[in-house]
Each structure stands twice: as C-alpha cells, then as structure tokens.
Scaffold this active site. Sequence first.
Site, short mmCIF file in Angstrom:
data_model
loop_
_atom_site.label_atom_id
_atom_site.label_comp_id
_atom_site.label_asym_id
_atom_site.label_seq_id
_atom_site.Cartn_x
_atom_site.Cartn_y
_atom_site.Cartn_z
CB CYS A 78 53.11 -40.44 -2.14
SG CYS A 78 51.60 -40.73 -1.67
CG HIS A 166 56.07 -41.29 1.48
ND1 HIS A 166 56.07 -40.04 1.17
CD2 HIS A 166 54.83 -41.66 1.56
CE1 HIS A 166 54.84 -39.32 1.15
NE2 HIS A 166 54.16 -40.70 1.24
CD GLU A 168 59.48 -38.82 1.80
OE1 GLU A 168 58.23 -38.49 1.72
OE2 GLU A 168 59.82 -39.54 0.56
#
Length: 508
Positions: A78, A166, A168
Amino acid sequence: MEKIIILDFGSQYTQLIARRIRELNVYCEIHPYNKIPELDESLKGVILSGSPFSVRDAEAPIPDLSQIKGKEPLLGVCYGAQHLAHNYGGKVLPSKHREYGRANLEYINHENVLFSDISDNTQVWMSHGDTIAEIPENYEVIASTHDVKIGAYQIKGEETFGIQFHPEVYHTEEGKRMLQNFVIEVCGCAQNWSPDSFVETSVAELKTKIGDEHVILGLSGGVDSTVAAVLLHRAVSKQLTCIFVDNGLLRKNEFENVLETYKSLGLNIIGVNASDRFLTELKGVADPEQKRKIIGRVFIEIFDIESQKIENAKWLGQGTIYPDVIESISVKGPSATIKSHHNVGGLPDYMNLKIVEPLRLLFKDEVRRVGKALNLEAKFIERHPFPGPGLAIRILGDITIEKVRILQEVDDIFIKALHDNNLYHDVWQAGAILLPIQSVGVMGDERTYEQVVALRAVSSTDGMTADWSHLPYKFLAKVSNKIINQVRGVNRVVYDISSKPPATIEWE
C-alpha cells in the site's frame, strides 16, 4: 536467527503483517521507518507497511533505503508500494474514487514468483485514497484490478515488489500465500521459527547470558510471567527467585490463590504484601499515565529491596511481550505513544540489576504455544490476560479502598459466571471497569444514586486487534442482575461493544 524486518509507517495493519509471517514459522520484527536497525547476515528481506499518510504530504514519512533497495528482497505494501513508485520516478495521484474494500485481480502474471499458484480473479482488499498513476520504465506491472491498473509491480533486475492492496487482512483471500511466496521463495527463509526451537535457543542463550548469577522475577500469576518464570527456571534452576507482589489491585483472593497454585511448578516464590504502600502512593491520582508510572516505580523499589536480600542477585526477569514493546514506541516519537507499559524500559541508576526479558520477541498466542512446549498445564496458559497495573486502570479516576472492593466483587462475579457457563474459553480477555459516574436507580421503594460498572469481554489472537465478544443476552442479564443485587454500591451495569481499533481493550 534469520529474520524479516517490517518498517512501520503507522498503519493499523502492520502488526497483522508480522502475525501472518510468524504463522509461516518465520521470525520477523517491526521497527519504525526512521529507526532502521543495523543490518547483518540474519536479514532475509524487508517489508514496507501501509500508512495513514499520503506520499504526497509534505510530512510524508521517507525511509532511508540506501542499504536495502536493490540489495535485499523488498516488498512495499500500500503506502510502501506508493513510496517506491513516487520517490523513484513514478507518479502517485489522488484516486478518482476512494479505493476501499474488496476488489479482484483481473490480470495476474502467474510467471512472477510473487503470484505463483495464485488463482485467477482472486479477491484482495484495497484501503487507500491515492493510486499509482505511473511507474518508472524499469518497473513491470504484474497484477491489476478493474479500477487499478498498477495493482502490483516488480522492479526489473531487483527483488523489489510493490502491491497496492493489503495481503495481511482476512479479506485478501490468498494474501497469506502471497506473503509466503515473498518470504519463502524470494527471501529463502527456512521456516524454522517454532515454539520448540524458541525454547531450545532461549534456554541456551539464558544460560550463557546469566552464568552463575541470580535472577529475581516479578510473578503476576498471568500467562506471560508464568511462561517467563518456567523458561528461566529451565535455564538457571535454583538461581531464580520469583517475587509475587500484592499491590492491592489484584483480583479477589488472587494473592493467596496464586501462591497456592504455583507450588506445583517447583518455583522458589516469595510473597510480598505491599497493598498499603501502593494504595497510599496512588491516593488522589486520577491520570492513567501517572497511575502506571507510580505503580512501575513502586514495583521497582520493592524489587530493589527484595533483591538486596538475595545473594548474587544481578538480574531482574520480566514477562515483557512484543505487543508491550510495539505499543510503547511510535513512528511519531514518544509523544504519540498510546500508553506506557510498566515493564518496558530501563531501570533507575540506583539499582544494580540488569533486565532479562525472555519473551520480548513473542506475541501473546506465541507465548501460549511456548508454554505448551514447556509442558505447562492448561490452567496456567489458558488464563485471560490481566494488566500489569491491575485494577488501577480499570478504576477510572482516583483509587480508594472502597472502589477496589467494589470492582473486585464485580469482577469476581463476572469471571466466575464465564466459567460456570462454559464461556471463559470463548473470550480472550474479560474484566469489569468502574466508571467515575453515578446514576439514579430504584431499589425496593428507595431512590439510589450509586456507581456504574462496565463489563468488557473481547475475542482476539494476540491483543493487537480485538472484537467485542457477542455474549448471550440471557447471560449478560443474569450477570447484571447478580452484580446489582450482591455488590453494595452498584446500581447499573453496561456492556462495552467497542472493538480495537479504534478502542483499546483496557479503558485506561
């Protein structure tokens, strides 16, 4: 020990990146972007986190990557990806529409190692107000969504990657696989970070570090201090003395219960009742940071007195864990710290003790797994976390003996009810908070004006993020009724339905 370094730009998701990587049995550390540690042969790769900043801001955080980019595997996530584009010849512009939420990768270069074995049209999670409009000539687009052409890229001739989504978060369905491709295939990590290897390595290091000197450890009865104590005991055996201090802010009957329970572990434990000392020092203090600092100072003073009674005591053992460390530092400096932790930091000059923190590298769930590797019984490692300052930060405002009594009774009813209704293990942490307000009530035929308490229960993995526990309404009604009927001084009970972020688990 091989490791991945994550440079933090202030994203709320940074800790999730670390969690996902550790789930791959790869060790990683989080460091502020402006405090890059000395690099050595243990470094296998670097990840740049997201950020609430825009790369176009005048005060946008800019890391010194001179010893990293083009020399070590590098992944920008990001903001990290936008930084690698914007500051190396590309262009980042405000998005026409805020790119937030689910998206799908309509184009994927499956030949690129980062997207090996990733499904076509896989779902990812976007969360940014800027977008990469142009990339330098030596950058190659390796993934796109319908609205984001430069969804991911690699710099030609470098093991440098950028992704605008993202990986994660849960909503990026194959994000863990993408991180695995980077960490394992690109960085070449061996995936040898495990509870058993941690125990073996830690015991050996502790033996060397401590030698024939003595360690005193502040035992709280919680998971962290218990695992730290057993780990130290395995390393130095009789050179360890555990001190359990009653600060007057423990749960009901906690002091006596802990001393009795821990006899089975074979630890040398000394109980010190210092409740009067703590409550006297805290009298009239309402500020939560002041409370923490006073409690930390008095703890240290008591340990200093006790250490002088123990021959050759040179070390103070602490159950500090990684979230304590992370929350006590900030990419903006100390002024932006959420809260200070009484067990993070140095010792005063007058003490001749050195600090040893065997769990400093671990998240809470990893501490529990290490506890299992040490063959600790479930009753020791499945206990809910309890804050070091105890009920001091669950009593909002100043602390009195009467307020402590009320909160201990309320907390005892709540925790026992969770056990009795088989809900305790569905909750990660629970407790009660005494609010600095009174409310009107009616008991019998009389009007009352008494205390309000809030019940707090959350589900979490490691405490870095948490959701409020959806306890059954009938259960909450039963607990509320019991508290109001049995605890003198309380006439209203509320339930906290805030998640972290934005709220913290504790109220102070």
